[in-house]
Motif scaffolding. Structure first.
Motif, PDB file in Angstrom:
ATOM      1  N   LYS A 176     -38.336  33.232 121.090  1.00 47.61           N
ATOM      2  CA  LYS A 176     -38.642  34.637 121.323  1.00 47.61           C
ATOM      3  C   LYS A 176     -37.491  35.341 122.007  1.00 47.61           C
ATOM      4  O   LYS A 176     -37.117  36.465 121.638  1.00 47.61           O
ATOM      5  CB  LYS A 176     -39.920  34.755 122.160  1.00 47.61           C
ATOM      6  N   ASP A 177     -36.905  34.700 123.021  1.00 41.52           N
ATOM      7  CA  ASP A 177     -35.825  35.303 123.791  1.00 41.52           C
ATOM      8  C   ASP A 177     -34.531  34.525 123.560  1.00 41.52           C
ATOM      9  O   ASP A 177     -34.501  33.483 122.910  1.00 41.52           O
ATOM     10  CB  ASP A 177     -36.172  35.323 125.285  1.00 41.52           C
ATOM     11  N   THR A 178     -33.479  35.016 124.155  1.00 43.57           N
ATOM     12  CA  THR A 178     -32.162  34.378 124.027  1.00 43.57           C
ATOM     13  C   THR A 178     -32.177  33.006 124.689  1.00 43.57           C
ATOM     14  O   THR A 178     -32.721  32.837 125.799  1.00 43.57           O
ATOM     15  CB  THR A 178     -31.077  35.258 124.673  1.00 43.57           C
ATOM     16  N   VAL A 179     -31.545  32.049 124.031  1.00 39.53           N
ATOM     17  CA  VAL A 179     -31.475  30.683 124.559  1.00 39.53           C
ATOM     18  C   VAL A 179     -30.336  30.616 125.573  1.00 39.53           C
ATOM     19  O   VAL A 179     -29.173  30.900 125.232  1.00 39.53           O
ATOM     20  CB  VAL A 179     -31.250  29.668 123.420  1.00 39.53           C
ATOM     21  N   GLU A 180     -30.675  30.266 126.807  1.00 40.75           N
ATOM     22  CA  GLU A 180     -29.676  30.220 127.866  1.00 40.75           C
ATOM     23  C   GLU A 180     -28.964  28.864 127.938  1.00 40.75           C
ATOM     24  O   GLU A 180     -27.774  28.806 128.214  1.00 40.75           O
ATOM     25  CB  GLU A 180     -30.329  30.526 129.226  1.00 40.75           C
ATOM     26  N   ALA A 181     -29.671  27.781 127.720  1.00 42.02           N
ATOM     27  CA  ALA A 181     -29.082  26.439 127.860  1.00 42.02           C
ATOM     28  C   ALA A 181     -29.456  25.601 126.652  1.00 42.02           C
ATOM     29  O   ALA A 181     -30.510  25.811 126.027  1.00 42.02           O
ATOM     30  CB  ALA A 181     -29.576  25.763 129.141  1.00 42.02           C
ATOM     31  N   MET A 182     -28.558  24.660 126.340  1.00 41.59           N
ATOM     32  CA  MET A 182     -28.814  23.770 125.219  1.00 41.59           C
ATOM     33  C   MET A 182     -29.969  22.832 125.556  1.00 41.59           C
ATOM     34  O   MET A 182     -30.084  22.344 126.691  1.00 41.59           O
ATOM     35  CB  MET A 182     -27.565  22.953 124.899  1.00 41.59           C
ATOM     36  N   PRO A 183     -30.837  22.557 124.604  1.00 39.42           N
ATOM     37  CA  PRO A 183     -31.954  21.644 124.879  1.00 39.42           C
ATOM     38  C   PRO A 183     -31.501  20.189 124.951  1.00 39.42           C
ATOM     39  O   PRO A 183     -30.396  19.836 124.542  1.00 39.42           O
ATOM     40  CB  PRO A 183     -32.879  21.886 123.681  1.00 39.42           C
ATOM     41  N   VAL A 184     -32.385  19.366 125.478  1.00 40.46           N
ATOM     42  CA  VAL A 184     -32.134  17.916 125.540  1.00 40.46           C
ATOM     43  C   VAL A 184     -32.564  17.301 124.216  1.00 40.46           C
ATOM     44  O   VAL A 184     -33.641  17.624 123.689  1.00 40.46           O
ATOM     45  CB  VAL A 184     -32.902  17.274 126.707  1.00 40.46           C
TER      46      VAL A 184
END
Length: 738
Positions: A52-60
């Motif tokens: 929905k929103d901007t992704v701030e950090a890469m997922p695990v």
């Protein structure tokens, strides 16, 4: 509780574990709206995760190899599409599952073949590029894809600061690369007999562009080449023999280990053996507690992290066992673990050590206040005073009396043990400050408050101590109160001689008389016989002019007498040949207990008289001529026997005046022999060769006739002694006669 994976697939256990927390309320920073899969270039699969929103950090994300799957964890994310189970008609992806657990959403992709993946983010979208392994045409097996440690940004250049090589503790070759940034993209793949490592969008200083010959380090790695390849840096590692490798990255350090599969010392090394299921982890500056949660979900174990566990970690692992991954994480952050069943407690090393120290101190304080209990221990094989020495921290060999044995015919008897008098023996106590125990306090089984005494008449040990110490004393006495092994040692002393002699000789005599005018003359062996010849008196037996006969040998002789001339010629031939052979076998044997000396002997004492004088009477002494076997055995745990042995074989020799010589034969040595086997301790071989000739000068050298004027003697004497020794460990049924 840990799920029984033999009955339920692993991915179901992961989903079920997360679903347990699905109903828990919480606040999430982002929302998952949609997941889609599309075909990408070069037969790849592109997974779009739209937020929905901007992704701030890469997922695990991490992958597993058996079964093959890819897991993407979205932290602080809620699932707006609900629980989804979507099947795919793809060569790489079989299906995928979406589930929310609290404030975390997990997407599990079940794969048909092993695959590598890259994660990228673009505003509110996460792109996962999945490259499946191609099939080998010759074997029908999936070919291994390069191991991608990270996806490097094409807009940024990284650098390599150092390349180092060392030999590990277990003879593995360890290559350490210092990177300028943890985000350097790294691809690893095997090219023939070499390992190729590509560092993407990376520069290499000129001093590090080199070829290292590391064969002298005695590791599988032989050659390391590092050079620039376009915008990348390539490293080629050439090993030898059968080998395997593993690689991991912690922060700015990339480490590759190359191990030999032919080294037999690996089986004996203390290196931990990892047997967990393999997985691939790709963490970019993620909290350690989140990584531990991923491992807990993967294994189904209960992992409890201490409140002091904190910090972030950048860690990339490719196909490593989960327990090895956990160890790498703990080493990187200075942590340690304690396991109890399916629960693992993880905390900093210092914190664990401090807690364990506190537990030990509390346990020690409790022991100082615990009530003392008195118990008696009836011993079967061990003397009570020796048992007291053992639990008091002394050596058992220091207790009791040690008998000695010598090859002496004088009998001293068995010495009385002074400690056995009375009904009770010595007493030891931790409170008395016994000096005998002060230096061995660390070896004491008794506590500092405990004490013990013994009674030899009933062979009982009386101990006063805490209940915990009584348990330890029972275990110690169970191990030392065992029957000592008994050994029968049998010796064979063989003395053999072989004597051959031959004597040849002759006696020649002549007696006669003559006259010249009025002068008469006689010829004889000496003056009387010569005068007798002139007067006509003939001796009853002819005299010998040449006496070279063999002493004691049979003779053959003849005499010629001329009456007219009164001449007598006599000849006597003597010959003797002697061939003597003899063998003496002595076979002493003795039975003794382990570590106890024993002796058995037989022989005679020869009297020797020393003449007296006017002031002192004659004295008589005795010389020993004995057969003696003296042994002190030590039985090892593998039923071998170490023997300190002395064997003596003395005998009466030749008469020398009024005295008798002693022929001495003996050996003293230490030898290790297996039970029931025979060892040759030693031997002496002696040979004497003689060829003697007695002759009359000139006449003895004449051909043929010279035999009448010489005597020949030839002898060959051989003497040999061999000593054999055979130990036999006696069993209880043999000792009892059964």
């Amino acid at each position: 509780m840990k799920t029984n994976q033999s009955k339920m697939p692993v991915w179901i256990s992961l989903v079920a574990g997360l679903a347990y927390f699905a109903a828990l309320p919480g606040y999430a920073a982002n929302v998952l709206n949609r997941v889609s899969v599309a075909e990408g270039p070069n037969e790849s699969q592109v997974i779009k995760i739209i937020m929905k929103d901007t992704v701030e950090a890469m997922p695990v994300s991490f992958t597993t190899s058996n079964p093959h799957r890819l897991v993407v964890d979205l932290a602080d994310t809620t699932n707006s599409i609900g629980r989804v189970v979507e099947s795919m008609n793809s060569a790489t992806i079989k299906n995928y599952q979406v589930v929310q657990a609290g404030e975390r959403t997990r997407i599990v992709f079940n794969l048909n073949v092993p695959a590598s993946h890259e994660l990228r983010k673009d505003r509110n979208m996460i792109l996962v590029v999945l490259q499946g392994a191609t099939m080998k045409a010759d074997a029908g097996m999936p070919a291994s894809a390069p191991a991608k440690f990270a996806a490097a940004s094409s807009q940024r250049e990284y650098g390599i600061r150092d390349v180092d090589f060392r030999r590990g503790k277990n003879n593995e070759g360890r290559i350490t690369i210092s990177l300028s940034d943890p985000g350097v993209g790294i691809d690893i793949q095997q090219k023939g007999r070499a390992i190729q490592v590509d560092f993407l969008n990376t520069t290499l200083p000129g001093a590090l562009q080199r070829r290292l010959d590391v064969a002298d380090f005695a590791t599988p790695a032989q050659l390391i080449e590092t050079f620039e390849q376009g915008k990348n840096v390539r490293m080629l590692v050439t090993p030898k023999g059968r080998w395997d490798y593993s690689a991991h990255q912690t922060g700015n350090q990339f480490v590759m280990d190359i191990r030999s599969l032919d080294d037999p010392s690996l089986a004996k090394s203390e290196k931990p053996i990892y047997s967990g299921e393999k997985l691939t982890l790709n963490f970019q500056n993620v909290e350690v507690r989140a990584v531990l949660q991923v491992i807990a979900d993967f294994t189904g174990l209960n992992i409890i992290a201490s409140d002091t566990v904190s910090g972030n970690v950048t860690l990339r692992l490719k196909d490593v066992p989960w327990d090895q991954a956990l160890d790498i994480i703990m080493r990187a952050k200075g942590l340690d673990k304690r396991a109890s069943g399916s629960v693992i407690w993880i905390a900093p090393r210092d914190e664990l050590a401090a807690k364990e120290k506190q537990e030990l101190e509390a346990k020690k304080s409790l022991a100082d206040l615990e009530t003392l209990t008195t118990r008696s221990y009836r011993l079967n094989y061990l003397r009570a005073d020796e048992a007291l020495a053992v639990i008091s921290g002394e050596s058992r060999s220091l207790s009791g009396s040690q008998e000695t044995a010598t090859c002496s015919p004088s009998s001293t008897g068995i010495q009385a043990d002074v400690t056995s008098g009375g009904s009770s023996g010595s007493t030891t106590s931790g409170q008395s400050g016994n000096s005998a125990n002060s230096n061995n306090n660390v070896n004491r089984v008794l506590s500092n408050r405990g004490g013990a005494s013994h009674d030899l008449t009933t062979n009982t040990l009386v101990v006063t101590d805490t209940l915990e110490r009584h348990t330890a004393i029972e275990e110690v006495l169970k191990g030392v109160d065992v029957p000592s092994k008994q050994v029968m040692i049998e010796a064979r002393i063989v003395v053999a001689d072989d004597t051959f002699s031959r004597d040849l000789g002759a006696k020649l005599g002549f007696q006669g008389s003559g006259k010249s005018g009025d002068t008469k003359f006689g010829l004889g062996t000496y003056e009387t016989s010569a005068v007798g010849a002139t007067t006509g008196v003939t001796a009853a037996a002819p005299t010998t002019n040449v006496n070279l006969g063999a002493a004691g040998a049979p003779s053959l002789g003849f005499t010629i007498f001329n009456a007219s001339t009164a001449a007598i010629l006599s000849l006597e031939l003597q010959a003797l040949e002697v061939d003597n052979r003899g063998k003496i076998v002595s076979n002493p044997r003795v039975v003794t207990t382990n570590l106890r000396p024993a002796v058995i002997l037989q022989g005679e004492q020869i009297p020797v008289v020393t003449p007296g004088s006017a002031n002192a009477p004659a004295t008589t002494t005795f010389k020993d001529a004995l057969l003696c076997l003296l042994v002190n055995p030590q039985v090892l745990n593998n039923d071998s026997v170490i023997l300190n042995v002395e064997v003596t074989k003395d005998a009466r020799g030749a008469q020398v005046g009024d005295n008798v010589a002693i022929n001495a034969k003996r050996i003293k040595t230490q030898v290790r022999v297996n039970n029931g086997e025979t060892a040759v301790l030693g031997g002496i071989f002696e040979q004497t060769l003689r060829n003697d000739t007695d002759k009359v000068p000139f006449l003895g050298d004449l051909p043929v006739l010279g035999n009448l004027f010489r005597s020949n003697s030839k002898s060959d004497t051989k003497s040999e002694m061999l000593i054999f020794l055979t130990p036999r460990i006696l069993q209880d049924d043999l000792l009892s006669g059964r």
